[in-house]
Enzyme design. Structure first.
Site, PDB file in Angstrom:
ATOM      1  N   LYS A  40     -22.626 -12.782   8.963  1.00  0.00           N
ATOM      2  CA  LYS A  40     -23.085 -11.404   9.168  1.00  0.00           C
ATOM      3  C   LYS A  40     -21.927 -10.533   9.674  1.00  0.00           C
ATOM      4  CE  LYS A  40     -24.730 -12.651  13.800  1.00  0.00           C
ATOM      5  NZ  LYS A  40     -25.909 -13.123  14.567  1.00  0.00           N
ATOM      6  N   TYR A 263      -2.433   9.701  28.537  1.00  0.00           N
ATOM      7  CA  TYR A 263      -3.436  10.740  28.814  1.00  0.00           C
ATOM      8  C   TYR A 263      -3.947  10.663  30.244  1.00  0.00           C
ATOM      9  CZ  TYR A 263      -4.018  12.019  23.889  1.00  0.00           C
ATOM     10  OH  TYR A 263      -3.822  12.469  22.619  1.00  0.00           O
TER      11      TYR A 263
HETATM   12  C1  LIG Z   1     -25.660 -14.410  15.106  1.00  0.00           C
HETATM   13  C2  LIG Z   1     -26.643 -15.509  15.058  1.00  0.00           C
HETATM   14  C3  LIG Z   1     -26.217 -16.847  15.007  1.00  0.00           C
HETATM   15  C4  LIG Z   1     -24.770 -17.256  15.209  1.00  0.00           C
HETATM   16  O1  LIG Z   1     -24.505 -17.273  16.598  1.00  0.00           O
HETATM   17  P1  LIG Z   1     -23.079 -17.719  17.188  1.00  0.00           P
HETATM   18  O2  LIG Z   1     -23.249 -17.611  18.661  1.00  0.00           O
HETATM   19  O3  LIG Z   1     -22.084 -16.729  16.680  1.00  0.00           O
HETATM   20  O4  LIG Z   1     -22.807 -19.091  16.711  1.00  0.00           O
HETATM   21  C5  LIG Z   1     -27.182 -17.820  14.779  1.00  0.00           C
HETATM   22  N1  LIG Z   1     -28.495 -17.503  14.672  1.00  0.00           N
HETATM   23  C6  LIG Z   1     -28.931 -16.236  14.770  1.00  0.00           C
HETATM   24  C7  LIG Z   1     -30.391 -15.951  14.668  1.00  0.00           C
HETATM   25  C8  LIG Z   1     -28.035 -15.193  14.983  1.00  0.00           C
HETATM   26  O5  LIG Z   1     -28.479 -13.944  15.108  1.00  0.00           O
END
Ligand SMILES: *Cc1c(COP(=O)(O)O)cnc(C)c1O
Length: 369
Positions: A40, A263
């Site tokens: 994702k 800044y």
């Molecule tokens: C993002 C996500 C993962 C992966 O989690 P990590 O901590 O990056 O390994 C797995 N399951 C779900 C439902 C997620 O939203």
């Protein structure tokens, strides 16, 4: 030759390290458990179009994204027959027929998701594939325990569906001793026993894999560990770093005592100092919260960020270096000398946010593919 023509900042993504991380995770899993890849948010900022095929080449056949559009973008680079793409945020963002046509499997997170998806299945007179998500303690997505229990008494809502996996998600898996881990596991067992569906189960994220075989079930869903982020809060990080991020030094100067930097003139030199201006700023995902806390590595030594992070540049103090850098030299922002977790800690955040914030201006390259 002029030193001016090259890139201002470079981001190397090491596909071989991602592949090794995947294989390490598969070896950790109990026999019979499969290892998916969570890709994702464009594979946590590293580029799903390059990362997903590299993982497919290592045997990965299950890929998780959050949005329909991410699934659609991934389809051309993954063979439809062998690679399944799951959509975590559910059957939103497109019509059911678009999910079905692409071969995308939504996660059903609520009773209304179930109703929506089974209505589509009935209309097509086919049992559409889906994953069922039970909430066991995150209170984020998934059916509540009460809803799961009532579903187990009357499963008619599921009859028109092909539930491939029942899944849940751990809230505290990065803390192995947290009592919530056992509680979520016990609740998941209780709810899935009650449902007694002819399907498989998915429970562990990256950190969950390290909690041991009780947490593995049939399909693990690691994300962060693939990309080198430490999965657990203690002990050495077993994962390899997967990115090298460098910025060019655009200018160097000496400043007098009491000179201010950046800044707001928020930094004031307490002694004469050597400074270098590096071509990376918050527009590149070098967070403004690195102000006064970040560091870059030049010639193997750490140089603190002084003054506020600006949009396109940061200023670092190089006084402590034995050899002063020159314009055109490189500063390592993330890499072997300081990993993503360390850079995250400097800014008071987590590696996930550093990687998913990586900007578009870096000259990107993929190595070891
Ligand atoms: C993002 C996500 C993962 C992966 O989690 P990590 O901590 O990056 O390994 C797995 N399951 C779900 C439902 C997620 O939203």
């Amino acid at each position: 030759m002029s030193n001016y023509a090259g890139a201002l900042s470079t981001l190397e993504i090491h596909l071989d390290a991602i592949a090794r991380n995947y294989l390490l995770l598969t070896k950790k899993l109990k026999t019979g458990a499969d290892c998916a890849a969570v890709v994702k948010a464009d594979a946590y900022g590293l580029g799903a179009a390059a990362v997903a095929p590299a993982l497919f080449a290592q045997g990965c056949r299950h890929f998780f994204v959050a949005h329909f559009d991410e699934a659609a973008a991934l389809r051309p680079v993954l063979p439809e027959k062998d690679a399944v793409i799951y959509v975590l945020n559910g059957p939103w963002g497109a019509e059911p027929r678009d999910f079905i046509a692409g071969g995308f499997v939504p996660i059903l997170n609520s009773l209304s998701d179930i109703a929506h998806w089974s209505a589509a299945a009935k209309a097509d007179n086919r049992r559409h594939p889906a994953l069922l998500h039970l909430d066991t303690g995150m209170n984020r997505l998934g059916l509540s325990a009460k809803e799961a229990e009532s579903l187990s008494r009357d499963k008619s809502a599921l009859l028109s569906l092909d539930i491939r996996y029942i899944m849940s998600h751990l809230a505290c898996a990065d803390e192995p001793d947290h009592p919530k881990n056992r509680e979520q596991l016990a609740l998941f067992r209780r709810l899935t026993d009650a449902l007694s569906m002819p399907c498989r189960y998915s429970f562990a994220n990256s950190a969950g894999i390290f909690l041991g075989p009780d947490y593995h079930f049939d399909l693990a869903r690691p994300g962060c560990a693939l990309y080198g982020i430490r999965p657990q809060d203690k002990g050495p990080n077993p994962m390899q770093g997967t990115v090298t991020l460098k910025g060019r030094i655009l200018q160097v100067r000496m400043i007098d005592i009491s000179s201010t930097v950046g800044y707001g003139a928020s930094y004031k030199a307490v002694a004469p100092a050597n400074c270098a201006t590096v071509s990376v700023g918050y527009a590149d995902g070098y967070l403004r919260s690195h102000t006064g806390r970040g560091a870059v590595v030049i010639g193997g030594q750490k140089c603190p960020v002084i003054g506020r992070v600006s949009m396109d540049t940061i200023i670092v103090d190089t006084t402590a270096l034995n050899i002063q850098p020159a314009a055109g030299d490189w500063a390592e922002i993330i890499g072997p000398a300081q990993g993503v977790d360390e850079v995250a800690e400097q800014a008071g955040t987590i590696g996930y946010e550093i990687l998913t914030s990586l900007g578009k201006r870096y000259k990107r390259s993929y190595t070891g593919g």
